[in-house]
Design a protein around this motif. Structure first.
Motif, PDB file in Angstrom:
ATOM      1  N   GLN A 140      38.664  34.715  95.535  1.00  0.00           N
ATOM      2  CA  GLN A 140      37.972  34.107  96.518  1.00  0.00           C
ATOM      3  C   GLN A 140      36.682  33.872  96.423  1.00  0.00           C
ATOM      4  O   GLN A 140      35.796  33.400  97.057  1.00  0.00           O
ATOM      5  N   LYS A 172      40.696  36.706 101.674  1.00  0.00           N
ATOM      6  CA  LYS A 172      41.429  35.994 102.747  1.00  0.00           C
ATOM      7  C   LYS A 172      42.647  36.648 103.040  1.00  0.00           C
ATOM      8  O   LYS A 172      43.401  37.116 102.193  1.00  0.00           O
ATOM      9  N   ARG A 204      47.231  33.656  96.940  1.00  0.00           N
ATOM     10  CA  ARG A 204      45.991  33.252  97.453  1.00  0.00           C
ATOM     11  C   ARG A 204      46.030  31.910  97.617  1.00  0.00           C
ATOM     12  O   ARG A 204      46.713  31.124  97.647  1.00  0.00           O
ATOM     13  N   PRO A 205      44.690  31.475  98.320  1.00  0.00           N
ATOM     14  CA  PRO A 205      44.736  30.061  98.633  1.00  0.00           C
ATOM     15  C   PRO A 205      44.913  29.230  97.409  1.00  0.00           C
ATOM     16  O   PRO A 205      44.369  29.395  96.206  1.00  0.00           O
ATOM     17  N   LYS A 206      45.615  28.121  97.603  1.00  0.00           N
ATOM     18  CA  LYS A 206      46.289  27.453  96.705  1.00  0.00           C
ATOM     19  C   LYS A 206      45.150  26.870  95.672  1.00  0.00           C
ATOM     20  O   LYS A 206      45.493  26.436  94.541  1.00  0.00           O
TER      21      LYS A 206
END
Lengths: 288, 399, 292
Positions: free
Chosen positions: C285, C292, A89-91
């Protein structure tokens, strides 16, 4: 002059404790690419478990080992349940997760051990004087331990296969993943190292000052500043950065009110980054 | 949205506060259970609860029992404001007891004043004396100014000519040391160096070296336990002989425990606690130890809030009313002269029933609230000798 | 009882404003600003100090907003050229420097004593009316800022931001002044935090440096991420959720839990931490964010 040297010496000893935390933080950042906000609380965890052992009558070395094992154990559980699932996932999600872990660890410690301060059962002794300067036995232990651990990390990174894999993964994640490198193995080792460092830092910090539930959280900011100053992801940089921060904080009190010392440390960090945007030893940062 | 509904459901279920039970008085305990004040908060809360217990067992106030609501101030002004709001608006508390840090008390005070709720606190900020508070805000920690006066009397009595000060960077620490410096200099002493330090540092060597360098006769501290522990530890390592004076929440048995008898030897502490031979004191001391496992004198704030609760209750009895705008002047009258000296709620209750005026002397000090809601206590002075605290003197302000 | 909700709503709107400001900087522009509380502090102290000098609250609020925005400029200059990892700690360092200045410069801010008696927006109207009016004003300001931001996102400026987020180099190649866009975003976001700060100062009527610790920035980040980066409505939703977590968990203690009150206090934050972890695991998210 002696004054200045004493401040530098004091800065080196406090910097050495900070270095262990900064090292841990920079390892996590280099490989898993997020800011381990819970790291300070891992330090506290190590200190408290070492305290339990020490209270049971064990000596400091064994107690420290208990602290380290506790850190690795619990830290790894958090890795399995929180950070590994968030890996793709995004950091920033990992940072939020880390904030959650920090709250859990710190307040679990508060819940179990209460709000009072504690100390290890070690007699307080006069310092050793040499050439007009003073250093205590504990501080000598701290500096030697920090350097030994630093050398140990250095050996692992440079001389072992898995160390090389770690450096490769830190350098370029995607490329490393398409080679025969087993990322899980590397990441596991990284966490073991980072958590062990936190555990030792906990023992040393508790030895040097006192043990409270907030002790690790209180130095986290300085640890991050040190890691960034040295170039995030760079272990040698973390050490150099930590000692720089430690020394600049101490020396700053000669010229500015002591209540500004943290500000001075940050200012030095900011100025350094202005002129060396990659940090003291960092990789070349993309400048736009 | 789900969460908002959950919150509302929780609220409705947990509090039966739609109609204020006619036979109940509600009080809120707002102490620092987490955060920087957390070494003191839990003990304070337990002391308030113990006082409420005692009061209820003696029959309550005007025939009504007290219900105690507890919230965590978190040593955080904003969180404390939210907690106070909950205590006042949801729990309908008529009094809030136990705010510890000056930041918290100053932030909560406007709320209490606007809602006509009594606020009893242990903060040192000087503003609390001059606050326009409709006589609703009271405190039993002597304004810092008075500690400074006590420090300087001790220093002068011992013949010290030069001093340095170290202050925790908050209203208490600064207030104590600044007043000490002022009085000491007025009496001919010299203050060679004054250092203010920020809390939560793992080391204070740099600050320490500034106050040790001029080799003063004594160092006066406006500090708390964790920083004092580190400072004295680091001082002892230097080998430089030095005398220390500080407040009892810093210089106490926990400090001796952390440092060992050698290091703590000779340290002088100042406390507002009166004669410790009184039965009420002994009862409280024992109970505190039972509740927390600690010695009451390591957390004198706990005694203060115990006294707050008792004073509050006695004032309500004296006024035959639980309305803060009605009973608040009694807080001054029952706590100070003239009146029969009483040392517990039950004693006070009995005397009031007989129609007598009373003067409650508490476990934390003789508690005579003045017009501003402040207390001017006597100060007990003790010195650490061979690992034990020995009472060596009493200081009366105004002599 | 209603008074409690009104007060909580007011404070929650302050958090919303902070989150909206940060969302512009991070969600729409990708700037990892960990010094957000500094803009909050500058807005609060400026408005408080000026109004205590006699300047009408409306003007002091304006001054606070402007100063907070302007203060972001030098930070932007220093940090916009740095890689994102560095932006975080530099902005964090900046916020600590600001806090320490507030703590030390007694002549300006009275340091740890704090600034009491900061005039309320509606002091003369009496406490109860005062409360409701405050909440309504905060609500209106939040809605206004939200609407302005939504307009901004649909404007050429917003399109520029999106282009930069998608691919900075392509955007630069197409002639967009990337640095200028980032600076504007940083400044506007900071100004929004400045409004929040000013409103906060007048609402609390007392401010002290310990209200502006880095942990505030952390909480605002949690709000923005929980809500879903890049979504303004998400920022508001995230703030509400965070607030309910921080404030709502206190009521669990009243259920007469297995532990005593004093220990419940720490358990409460274990619950908050676990809640955060679960929320971020379940929907990393954010609630209104895109996969994403």
């Amino acid at each position: 002059m002696v004054d200045l040297l004493q401040h530098i010496l004091n800065g080196i000893t406090s910097g050495c404790v900070l270095a262990l935390v900064a090292l841990g933080v920079t390892l996590v950042f280099g490989i898993s690419r997020f800011a381990s906000v819970a790291h300070g609380d891992y330090v506290t965890l190590g200190a408290y478990f070492a305290l339990v052992a020490n209270r049971a009558g064990w000596n400091l070395v064994l107690s420290g080992l208990v602290g380290v094992m506790a850190c690795v154990f619990f830290g790894y559980i958090f890795f399995i349940f929180v950070f590994r699932p968030l890996d793709r996932r995004p950091k920033i999600a990992s940072v939020i997760g880390s904030i959650g872990v920090a709250l859990v660890v710190r307040h679990a410690i508060l819940f179990i051990w209460g709000t009072e301060q504690h100390s290890y059962q070690v007699a307080i002794e006069r310092g050793i004087r040499f050439m007009g300067l003073m250093i205590t036995k504990n501080e000598i232990i701290i500096v030697i331990t920090a350097f030994i651990l630093m050398a140990f990390i250095h050996l692992i990174l440079k001389k072992t296969r898995i160390g090389k894999e770690m450096r490769a993964l830190a350098d370029d994640q995607d490329l490393a993943r398409v080679t025969a490198i087993n990322p899980l193995q590397v990441i596991t080792l990284m966490w073991i190292l980072a958590l062990s460092l936190a555990g030792v830092a906990g023992l040393l910090l508790g030895l040097k000052s006192i043990i409270t539930p907030y002790m690790g959280w209180d130095i986290l900011l300085s640890a991050f500043a040190a890691a960034i100053l040295g170039g995030i992801g760079n272990p040698y940089g973390a050490m150099a950065g930590a000692i720089t921060i430690g020394v600049s904080e101490e020396v700053s009190t000669m010229f500015f009110p002591p209540t500004y010392r943290l500000a001075v440390a940050f200012l030095i960090m900011i100025l350094t980054l202005l002129f060396r945007p990659s940090g003291i030893f960092g990789q070349k940062v993309e400048v736009k | 949205m789900f969460f908002v509904l959950l919150l509302m459901a929780l609220l409705l279920v947990s509090q039966d506060n739609k109609t204020l039970a006619a036979d109940e008085i509600r009080i809120g305990a707002l102490t620092p259970l987490t955060g920087a004040g957390s070494p003191y908060g839990p003990g304070m809360q337990k002391s308030i609860a113990f006082a409420v217990d005692e009061i209820n067992r003696a029959g309550g106030i005007n025939g009504k029992k007290i219900q105690l609501f507890t919230e965590d101030g978190q040593t955080d002004p904003e969180a404390a404001v939210r907690a106070a709001k909950k205590l006042i608006e949801v729990n309908k508390a008529t009094a809030i007891i136990g705010t510890w840090s000056s930041g918290v008390t100053m932030a909560v005070a406007p709320l209490a004043i606007n809602a006509n709720v009594v606020l009893m606190n242990t903060s040192g900020a000087p503003e609390l004396t001059t606050l326009n508070d409709k006589n609703l805000v009271f405190r039993t920690e002597a304004s810092n100014v008075l500690y400074g006066v006590a420090f300087s009397k001790i220093a002068l009595k011992r013949g010290y000519k030069t001093a340095c000060t170290m202050a925790f960077n908050n209203p208490s620490g600064r207030g104590n040391t600044e007043e000490f410096a002022k009085r000491f200099k007025e009496a001919g002493g010299k203050v060679l160096e004054s250092v203010v330090y920020n809390p939560n540092q793992p080391t204070y060597k740099a600050e320490l070296s500034k106050v040790l360098a001029p080799k003063p006769d004594v160092i006066v501290m406006g500090s708390y336990l964790p920083d004092t522990t580190i400072i004295l530890k680091e001082w002892y390592q230097t080998g430089q002989p030095m005398k220390w004076i500080g407040p009892a929440w810093a210089i106490n048995d926990k400090l001796i425990e952390a440092l060992g008898a050698n290091v703590a030897e000779g340290a002088v502490g100042v406390v507002t606690v009166p004669d410790t031979n009184l039965p009420a004191f002994k009862t409280f001391e024992m109970k505190y130890k039972e509740l927390t496992g600690q010695d009451f004198l390591t957390n004198t704030y706990s005694g203060m809030v115990y006294d707050h609760t008792i004073c509050l209750a006695l004032a309500m009895v004296a006024a035959k009313s639980e309305d803060p705008t009605v009973f608040n002047p009694r807080i001054q009258t029952i706590s100070g002269p003239p009146g029969v000296k009483v040392y517990s709620f039950e004693e006070g209750l009995n005397e009031l029933k007989k129609g007598n005026d009373i003067d409650y002397d508490g476990v934390s000090s003789k508690i005579d609230f003045d017009a501003a809601g402040d207390v001017v206590p006597h100060f007990g002075v003790f010195e650490v000798r061979n690992g034990k605290r020995e009472r060596i003197d009493t200081i009366v302000i105004g002599e | 009882m209603a008074s409690y909700f009104v007060a909580m709503a007011s404070i929650a709107f302050i958090y919303c404003l902070l989150a909206l400001g940060l969302n512009l900087q991070w969600g729409h522009t990708g700037l990892i600003n960990f010094g957000h509380v500094a803009s909050f502090a500058i807005g609060a102290y400026t408005s408080a100090i000026l109004s205590l000098q006699g300047i009408p609250v409306v003007f002091s609020l304006l001054a606070g907003t402007l100063l907070a925005g302007l203060a972001a400029y030098p930070i932007g200059v220093i940090t916009i050229r740095l890689k994102e990892d560095y932006l975080a700690i530099v902005t964090l360092g900046f916020s600590e420097i600001i806090r320490l200045i507030c703590l030390n410069e007694m002549w300006l801010t009275r340091g740890p004593m704090g600034l009491p008696n900061v005039p309320n927006l509606f002091s003369s109207w009496g406490p109860k009316t005062n409360e409701w009016l405050n909440m309504i004003v905060f609500l209106m300001v939040t809605v206004c800022v939200l609407l302005l931001l939504q307009r901004l996102i649909r404007s050429p400026f917003g399109r520029g931001l999106r282009a930069i987020q998608e691919d900075e180099y392509a955007a630069a190649a197409l002639g967009k002044n990337v640095v200028a866009f980032k600076m504007k975003s940083l400044i506007i976001g900071a100004a929004i935090a400045g409004i929040a700060g000013g409103l906060y100062a007048h609402y609390m009527s007392y401010i002290v440096p310990e209200m502006f610790l880095p942990v505030v920035t952390f909480y605002v980040w949690v709000a923005v991420i929980l809500g879903g980066s890049g979504s303004n409505l998400g920022a508001i939703l995230g703030s509400m959720i965070l607030f309910v977590f921080l404030e709502g968990t206190r009521f669990l203690g009243d259920f007469g839990f297995i532990v005593d009150k004093t220990r419940f206090a720490s358990l409460r934050f274990v619950i908050v931490g676990l809640g955060l972890i679960l929320l971020v695991l379940y929907r990393p998210q954010g609630l209104m964010g895109k996969e994403k």
